[in-house]
Motif scaffolding. Structure first.
Motif, PDB file in Angstrom:
ATOM      1  N   LEU A  48       0.828  -1.208   0.000  1.00  0.00           N
ATOM      2  CA  LEU A  48       0.000   0.000   0.000  1.00  0.00           C
ATOM      3  C   LEU A  48       0.860   1.256   0.000  1.00  0.00           C
ATOM      4  CD1 LEU A  48      -2.825  -0.850   2.576  1.00  0.00           C
ATOM      5  CD2 LEU A  48      -3.022  -0.757   0.093  1.00  0.00           C
ATOM      6  N   PHE A  49       1.883   1.233   0.840  1.00  0.00           N
ATOM      7  CA  PHE A  49       2.784   2.375   0.932  1.00  0.00           C
ATOM      8  C   PHE A  49       3.526   2.578  -0.383  1.00  0.00           C
ATOM      9  CE2 PHE A  49       6.878   4.354   1.909  1.00  0.00           C
ATOM     10  CZ  PHE A  49       6.500   5.427   2.687  1.00  0.00           C
ATOM     11  N   ASP A  50       4.078   1.496  -0.928  1.00  0.00           N
ATOM     12  CA  ASP A  50       4.868   1.590  -2.157  1.00  0.00           C
ATOM     13  C   ASP A  50       4.026   2.060  -3.350  1.00  0.00           C
ATOM     14  OD1 ASP A  50       7.126   0.816  -0.827  1.00  0.00           O
ATOM     15  OD2 ASP A  50       7.022  -1.287  -1.442  1.00  0.00           O
ATOM     16  N   GLN A  51       2.764   1.658  -3.381  1.00  0.00           N
ATOM     17  CA  GLN A  51       1.887   2.116  -4.462  1.00  0.00           C
ATOM     18  C   GLN A  51       1.722   3.634  -4.419  1.00  0.00           C
ATOM     19  OE1 GLN A  51      -1.603  -0.264  -3.702  1.00  0.00           O
ATOM     20  NE2 GLN A  51      -0.982  -1.857  -5.166  1.00  0.00           N
ATOM     21  N   SER A  52       1.618   4.182  -3.209  1.00  0.00           N
ATOM     22  CA  SER A  52       1.508   5.634  -3.079  1.00  0.00           C
ATOM     23  C   SER A  52       2.824   6.323  -3.421  1.00  0.00           C
ATOM     24  CB  SER A  52       1.079   6.006  -1.653  1.00  0.00           C
ATOM     25  OG  SER A  52      -0.250   5.588  -1.401  1.00  0.00           O
ATOM     26  N   VAL A  53       3.924   5.683  -3.083  1.00  0.00           N
ATOM     27  CA  VAL A  53       5.234   6.233  -3.440  1.00  0.00           C
ATOM     28  C   VAL A  53       5.351   6.378  -4.956  1.00  0.00           C
ATOM     29  CG1 VAL A  53       7.714   5.742  -3.517  1.00  0.00           C
ATOM     30  CG2 VAL A  53       6.441   5.422  -1.382  1.00  0.00           C
ATOM     31  N   GLN A  54       4.819   5.398  -5.681  1.00  0.00           N
ATOM     32  CA  GLN A  54       4.932   5.404  -7.137  1.00  0.00           C
ATOM     33  C   GLN A  54       3.917   6.314  -7.825  1.00  0.00           C
ATOM     34  OE1 GLN A  54       7.419   3.916  -8.757  1.00  0.00           O
ATOM     35  NE2 GLN A  54       8.195   3.304  -6.741  1.00  0.00           N
ATOM     36  N   SER A  55       3.069   6.986  -7.039  1.00  0.00           N
ATOM     37  CA  SER A  55       1.978   7.767  -7.631  1.00  0.00           C
ATOM     38  C   SER A  55       2.440   9.055  -8.299  1.00  0.00           C
ATOM     39  CB  SER A  55       0.925   8.094  -6.572  1.00  0.00           C
ATOM     40  OG  SER A  55       1.472   8.942  -5.563  1.00  0.00           O
ATOM     41  N   ASN A  56       3.596   9.595  -7.887  1.00  0.00           N
ATOM     42  CA  ASN A  56       4.107  10.798  -8.558  1.00  0.00           C
ATOM     43  C   ASN A  56       5.623  10.889  -8.415  1.00  0.00           C
ATOM     44  OD1 ASN A  56       4.910  12.730  -6.293  1.00  0.00           O
ATOM     45  ND2 ASN A  56       2.795  12.258  -5.718  1.00  0.00           N
ATOM     46  N   GLU A  57       6.211  11.753  -9.200  1.00  0.00           N
ATOM     47  CA  GLU A  57       7.670  11.835  -9.276  1.00  0.00           C
ATOM     48  C   GLU A  57       8.300  12.306  -7.973  1.00  0.00           C
ATOM     49  OE1 GLU A  57      11.168  13.980 -11.968  1.00  0.00           O
ATOM     50  OE2 GLU A  57       9.039  14.253 -12.465  1.00  0.00           O
TER      51      GLU A  57
END
Length: 227
Positions: free
Chosen positions: A49-58
């Motif tokens: 869940l955390f990593d998906q949010s990390v990948q959401s923007n540059e």
């Protein structure tokens, strides 16, 4: 556990001026496995869940961290987290929670800080539940502020307790003074963050804890307005 010991060694010991709140965090919050308490099958599910949010923007990817908007999404869109706390997490509260743990001051939450937040929230929620007898996300405000003072061991005067009640509680039509869980979290977050900031400056200014500190206007605004 090494991360928490490194970041909390300053106030693990009780203080005659600030109380024993650091010890409570060590005992109640840092001892639990957040992923297990929240109902995930493995720690990897929470990290996904955390990593998906990390990948959401540059900007997130550059720091390998999340912002308050991302935290809102995680807290409200994860079925496990929603089922455990049973509230809708507001954007403002998520901003305050990020500010509490944003040690770098860049407005982002690292993975270790995110996990620390989850563990603190679980500890606070378990305490809140012991006073929310009918499970309606409301509990007696006087009891909860007493918990903050006596069980969480913040060194609060009665005048300070009265101020907290006036600021965060509300009176129902039947005259009962209550505190919701999200307001309870806000109280805990602000008390911890502001106590840490004050205590750190006290130590730096005097070489030991005296219970007093001198703030410049700009420094005072930065300490308080970030919350």
């Amino acid at each position: 556990m090494a991360y928490y010991q490194q970041n909390y060694q300053h106030y693990q010991q009780p203080s005659q001026h600030y109380g024993g709140y650091g010890q409570v965090l060590q005992r109640d919050a840092f001892a639990c496995n957040a992923w297990q308490a929240l109902g995930f099958n493995s720690p990897n599910e929470l990290q996904i869940l955390f990593d998906q949010s990390v990948q959401s923007n540059e900007q997130n990817r550059m720091r390998r961290a999340i912002q308050s908007e991302d935290l809102v999404g995680i807290m409200n869109n994860s079925s496990e987290i929603r089922s455990f706390f049973n509230i809708n997490w507001s954007r403002e509260l998520c901003k305050v929670m990020v500010a509490m743990l944003d040690r770098s001051g860049d407005g982002f939450l690292q993975w270790e800080e995110f996990m620390e937040l989850q563990q603190c929230l679980i500890a606070w929620y378990r305490m809140f539940q012991t006073h929310d007898m009918d499970r309606n996300n409301k509990a007696d405000a006087n009891e909860l502020i007493t918990v903050v003072k006596n069980q969480f061991r913040f060194n609060l005067s009665q005048e300070c307790v009265t101020t907290l009640l006036k600021r965060f509680s509300y009176v129902e039509p039947n005259g009962r003074c209550v505190l919701s869980f999200d307001d309870f979290v806000t109280v805990c977050v602000k008390l911890r963050a502001l106590t840490d900031a004050f205590r750190r400056r006290d130590q730096q200014q005097h070489g030991q804890e005296t219970g007093t500190s001198t703030f410049g206007y700009d420094d005072f605004l930065r300490c308080t307005m970030c919350l």
